[in-house]
Design a protein around this motif. Structure first.
Motif, short mmCIF file in Angstrom:
data_model
loop_
_atom_site.label_atom_id
_atom_site.label_comp_id
_atom_site.label_asym_id
_atom_site.label_seq_id
_atom_site.Cartn_x
_atom_site.Cartn_y
_atom_site.Cartn_z
N MET A 63 0.94 -1.20 0.00
CA MET A 63 -0.10 0.04 -0.02
C MET A 63 0.97 1.31 -0.01
SD MET A 63 -3.09 1.04 2.75
CE MET A 63 -3.39 2.41 2.77
N THR A 64 0.59 2.24 -1.05
CA THR A 64 1.34 3.47 -1.02
C THR A 64 0.88 4.48 -0.13
OG1 THR A 64 1.72 2.98 -3.28
CG2 THR A 64 2.02 5.16 -2.76
N GLU A 65 1.78 4.97 0.91
CA GLU A 65 1.60 6.31 1.34
C GLU A 65 1.55 7.52 0.79
OE1 GLU A 65 2.61 6.80 5.50
OE2 GLU A 65 2.78 4.63 6.07
N TYR A 66 0.55 8.33 0.72
CA TYR A 66 0.57 9.60 0.15
C TYR A 66 1.31 10.77 0.88
CZ TYR A 66 -1.99 7.16 -3.53
OH TYR A 66 -2.21 6.33 -4.56
N ARG A 67 1.91 11.42 0.20
CA ARG A 67 2.52 12.74 0.89
C ARG A 67 1.58 13.84 0.79
NH1 ARG A 67 7.88 15.50 -1.23
NH2 ARG A 67 7.04 17.61 -0.67
N ARG A 68 1.25 14.62 2.07
CA ARG A 68 0.30 15.93 1.90
C ARG A 68 1.29 16.85 1.30
NH1 ARG A 68 -1.33 19.68 6.06
NH2 ARG A 68 0.18 18.73 7.41
N MET A 69 0.66 17.78 0.59
CA MET A 69 1.37 18.87 -0.20
C MET A 69 1.03 20.02 0.58
SD MET A 69 0.72 17.66 -4.20
CE MET A 69 -0.07 18.87 -4.66
N PRO A 70 2.02 21.22 0.40
CA PRO A 70 1.57 22.38 0.94
C PRO A 70 0.10 22.94 0.43
CG PRO A 70 3.67 22.32 -0.21
CD PRO A 70 2.95 21.04 -0.67
N CYS A 71 -0.44 23.59 1.50
CA CYS A 71 -1.99 23.99 1.04
C CYS A 71 -1.81 25.54 1.10
CB CYS A 71 -3.04 23.46 1.98
SG CYS A 71 -2.53 24.13 3.74
N PRO A 72 -2.74 26.02 0.17
CA PRO A 72 -2.77 27.50 -0.07
C PRO A 72 -3.51 28.20 1.10
CG PRO A 72 -4.26 26.35 -1.67
CD PRO A 72 -3.53 25.46 -0.82
N GLY A 73 -3.65 29.35 1.03
CA GLY A 73 -4.21 30.00 2.21
C GLY A 73 -5.51 29.73 2.41
N ASP A 74 -6.33 29.17 1.68
CA ASP A 74 -7.79 28.55 1.88
C ASP A 74 -7.81 27.28 2.67
OD1 ASP A 74 -7.01 26.76 -0.21
OD2 ASP A 74 -8.21 27.70 -1.80
N GLY A 75 -6.62 26.74 2.97
CA GLY A 75 -6.59 25.51 3.83
C GLY A 75 -6.88 24.27 3.07
N ARG A 76 -7.14 24.21 1.70
CA ARG A 76 -7.49 23.25 0.84
C ARG A 76 -6.04 22.37 0.57
NH1 ARG A 76 -10.97 24.65 -3.95
NH2 ARG A 76 -9.29 26.28 -4.00
N GLY A 77 -5.93 21.20 0.81
CA GLY A 77 -4.55 20.72 0.51
C GLY A 77 -4.78 19.60 -0.48
N GLY A 78 -3.48 18.80 -0.76
CA GLY A 78 -3.64 17.68 -1.76
C GLY A 78 -2.75 16.85 -1.41
N PHE A 79 -2.69 15.60 -1.96
CA PHE A 79 -1.69 14.48 -1.71
C PHE A 79 -1.17 14.41 -2.71
CE2 PHE A 79 -4.97 14.50 1.87
CZ PHE A 79 -3.98 14.46 2.76
N CYS A 80 0.02 13.68 -2.86
CA CYS A 80 0.83 13.14 -4.00
C CYS A 80 1.53 11.85 -3.43
CB CYS A 80 1.63 14.03 -4.54
SG CYS A 80 3.02 14.60 -3.56
N GLN A 81 2.31 11.11 -4.42
CA GLN A 81 2.86 10.08 -4.03
C GLN A 81 4.50 10.64 -3.79
OE1 GLN A 81 3.15 7.61 -7.51
NE2 GLN A 81 1.15 6.63 -7.21
N PRO A 82 4.90 10.01 -2.72
CA PRO A 82 6.13 10.60 -2.18
C PRO A 82 7.30 10.66 -3.18
CG PRO A 82 5.73 8.10 -1.43
CD PRO A 82 4.71 8.63 -2.13
N ASP A 83 7.46 10.02 -4.24
CA ASP A 83 8.41 10.01 -5.16
C ASP A 83 7.78 10.69 -6.41
OD1 ASP A 83 10.44 9.32 -3.47
OD2 ASP A 83 9.79 7.42 -3.74
#
Length: 90
Positions: A1-21
């Motif tokens: 199972m791949t763990e996803y990495r949280r990405m920087p979120c903009p000022g509105d607080g919505r974030g995203g995820f990506c694969q670690p590499d």
């Protein structure tokens, strides 16, 4: 199972995820560097305030708002990097 990495979120607080590499993670790294550098730039003039001339109320509020914004961004980056360090321990 791949763990996803949280990405920087903009000022509105919505974030995203990506694969670690990969390309998106590399872009995310670059996005994290900007707020840290920006915080360092804002910190310079703020450090000189106590020794400098008195500021007007408007100047003080402006500096306080910018400092708080940059600090919030830098804390977000620190949390993201802390999550990655914690994941690396597992």
């Amino acid at each position: 199972m791949t763990e996803y990495r949280r990405m920087p979120c903009p000022g509105d607080g919505r974030g995203g995820f990506c694969q670690p590499d990969g390309v998106v993670a590399a872009l995310s790294d670059a996005l994290e560097d900007d707020p840290v550098e920006s915080a360092a730039v804002v910190l310079g003039p703020v450090r000189s305030v106590p020794a400098g001339p008195r500021l007007t109320a408007d100047e003080s509020w402006f500096m306080l708002r910018r400092t708080a914004e940059r600090l919030a961004d830098a804390v977000n980056v620190a949390e993201l990097r802390g999550e990655r360090l914690e994941a690396a321990k597992r």
